[in-house]
Design an enzyme around this catalytic site. Structure first.
Site, PDB file in Angstrom:
ATOM      1  N   ASP A   1      20.319  75.742   8.111  1.00 48.76           N
ATOM      2  CA  ASP A   1      19.403  76.599   8.871  1.00 48.76           C
ATOM      3  C   ASP A   1      17.978  76.084   8.828  1.00 48.76           C
ATOM      4  OD1 ASP A   1      21.674  78.103   9.073  1.00 48.76           O
ATOM      5  OD2 ASP A   1      20.889  79.851   8.003  1.00 48.76           O
TER       6      ASP A   1
ATOM      7  N   ASP B   1      15.195  77.854  14.099  1.00 54.55           N
ATOM      8  CA  ASP B   1      16.044  77.519  12.967  1.00 54.55           C
ATOM      9  C   ASP B   1      16.714  76.188  13.282  1.00 54.55           C
ATOM     10  OD1 ASP B   1      15.351  79.972  11.954  1.00 54.55           O
ATOM     11  OD2 ASP B   1      17.412  80.671  11.647  1.00 54.55           O
TER      12      ASP B   1
ATOM     13  N   HIS C   1      22.281  80.493  15.950  1.00 50.87           N
ATOM     14  CA  HIS C   1      22.863  79.258  15.424  1.00 50.87           C
ATOM     15  C   HIS C   1      24.057  78.822  16.288  1.00 50.87           C
ATOM     16  CE1 HIS C   1      21.037  80.563  11.320  1.00 50.87           C
ATOM     17  NE2 HIS C   1      20.112  80.245  12.228  1.00 50.87           N
TER      18      HIS C   1
ATOM     19  N   ASP D   1      26.431  76.410  15.704  1.00 51.78           N
ATOM     20  CA  ASP D   1      27.583  75.700  15.158  1.00 51.78           C
ATOM     21  C   ASP D   1      28.850  76.532  14.971  1.00 51.78           C
ATOM     22  OD1 ASP D   1      26.264  77.065  13.184  1.00 51.78           O
ATOM     23  OD2 ASP D   1      26.028  75.364  11.820  1.00 51.78           O
TER      24      ASP D   1
ATOM     25  N   CYS E   1      27.292  75.440   7.854  1.00 52.28           N
ATOM     26  CA  CYS E   1      26.088  76.171   7.472  1.00 52.28           C
ATOM     27  C   CYS E   1      25.699  75.912   6.018  1.00 52.28           C
ATOM     28  CB  CYS E   1      26.289  77.667   7.649  1.00 52.28           C
ATOM     29  SG  CYS E   1      26.604  78.202   9.338  1.00 52.28           S
TER      30      CYS E   1
END
Length: 422
Positions: free
Chosen positions: A169, A253, A302, A304, A406
């Protein structure tokens, strides 16, 4: 970078001597020249200043940091820590990202530790994950253990911390450069401190180190009326690329960026705004190209667990959050793989993520992938792709908001910079 340099012949000092000499008498000129020469000789007799010694240290030829994509052979990785993880204060930007069914949990526990027994199990799972990575030949580094319950205050807000669990992150490695993301949650304002000892070490050993502009995180960064709108209105705003973060100042991020050699794909999300993406684009140009892609997702945070590139021209694309630009990838000859539905039980607590952490995997190289031991259907998917699965259980660690991708930040992969997207 601070550069201190002593005056040498041919410098502005000589020009000053010449100018004074032409304006004043010849005798005075001689006095000025003698004085200047004496000053030079005195300076030369003294030891070089400390700052000069620092900047003239030779830069190592081989940087300890080097990673261009998500799939080259992994040699070194940072793995996060669950120790002292705290529930973030229930501020506007947090509330906008959390499902309404979890609001009572945050209202009750905001600023306090996550359930201790659960965190202990997460810590044990991540220790085992680190052990397995080492057995696979990967060097594992860890951030510092920090007390995240400490309250802090800036001129614009007050908060306590979150954790140092998800290095993906906050850190983005592009080539031999580590980029510290500015973040968008107030509870993550000082998260970088847990990683600074590692980053300073990498810097001393030759890596580039960039810290993106730190936002003030003042009220203007957040749409104060965001949660007053209906869910339908928020969906319409999402289609326009508008979320709880405004364009008051750059924020992002690092986990909203996905690397594929010279091409880096970014999404506008609840924590990454267009100014943040533009900062990254200008910073990395012209060697890298930053592309904005978007998804059918009213609450993106995010990239991913939505769009995960696992090889050259090979990407996992979440069927529940289809990519609006997917035809561009198909025209470029990429293979789009649709992962199977996740198998996580309904009653398993997920305080900061969705079940689609099943596709939040870590590639050790093009033929090895670290996956959740419980996700049998995704094991079969990888086997059909000719990729061996390394099965690890991090189910309790999932609850804190991340999967294998992550929980890690790849520091060094053995490979070269190439272009995969034309």
């Amino acid at each position: 970078m601070l550069r201190v340099q002593c005056m040498q012949r041919g410098s502005r000092g000589d020009k000053t001597v010449h100018y004074i000499g032409t304006m004043l008498s010849q005798g005075f000129t001689g006095w000025v020249q003698q004085t200047f020469q004496s000053t030079q000789e005195a300076s030369a007799s003294q030891s070089p200043c400390a700052a000069d010694e620092k900047v003239t240290d030779p830069i190592p030829e081989d940087s300890p940091v080097c990673s261009y994509n998500e799939w080259d052979p992994l040699e070194e990785v940072i793995v996060g820590r669950a120790e002292n993880a705290c529930v973030p204060p229930f501020s506007l930007e947090v509330k906008a990202n959390i499902h309404e069914k979890l609001w009572p949990f945050y209202q009750k526990h905001g600023g306090q530790s996550f359930p201790c027994e659960h965190v202990k199990k997460a810590v044990a799972e991540i220790e085992e994950m680190c052990h397995i990575l080492k057995m696979e030949g990967v060097t594992v580094r860890r951030p510092e253990i920090v007390d995240w319950s400490v309250q802090y205050k800036t001129p614009d807000f007050e908060s306590s911390g979150l954790y140092a669990a998800m290095p993906r992150d906050i850190l983005l490695v592009v080539g031999n450069e580590i980029i510290e993301a500015p973040m968008a949650w107030r509870s993550r304002f000082f998260e970088y401190r847990a990683y600074r000892p590692l980053i300073k070490e990498y810097f001393r050993r030759g890596a580039k180190w960039t810290t993106a502009p730190k936002p003030t995180m003042a009220d203007e960064l957040y749409d104060q009326d965001y949660l007053k709108r209906t869910v339908e209105d928020r969906h319409r705003l999402a289609a326009q690329g508008r979320f709880v973060t405004t364009e008051f100042e750059p924020c992002f991020d690092a986990a909203d960026f996905m690397r594929a050699g010279r091409d880096i794909f970014a999404q506008r999300s609840q924590v990454t705004n267009y100014q943040g993406i533009e900062w990254m684009r200008r910073h990395l140009a012209p060697e890298y190209r930053v592309h904005i892609i978007s998804f059918k997702n009213a609450n993106p945070m995010h990239i991913d667990a939505t769009f995960n590139i696992i090889g050259p021209g090979l990407v996992l694309s979440n069927p529940d959050r289809p990519c609006h630009q997917i035809d561009l990838f198909k025209k470029a000859g990429w293979t789009i793989v649709t992962p199977p539905p996740p198998l996580m039980p309904e009653d398993h607590p997920l305080w900061m993520a969705s079940k689609w952490l099943s596709m939040n995997i870590l590639m050790l190289d093009q033929k090895r992938v670290m996956v959740d031991v419980n996700e049998h259907s995704i094991h079969q998917m990888f086997e059909k792709l000719g990729i061996s699965t390394i099965k690890v259980n991090i189910r309790h660690a999932n609850s804190l908001g991340g999967g294998f991708h992550c929980w890690t930040c790849d520091i060094r992969r053995r490979g070269t910079l190439e272009s995969y997207f034309n």
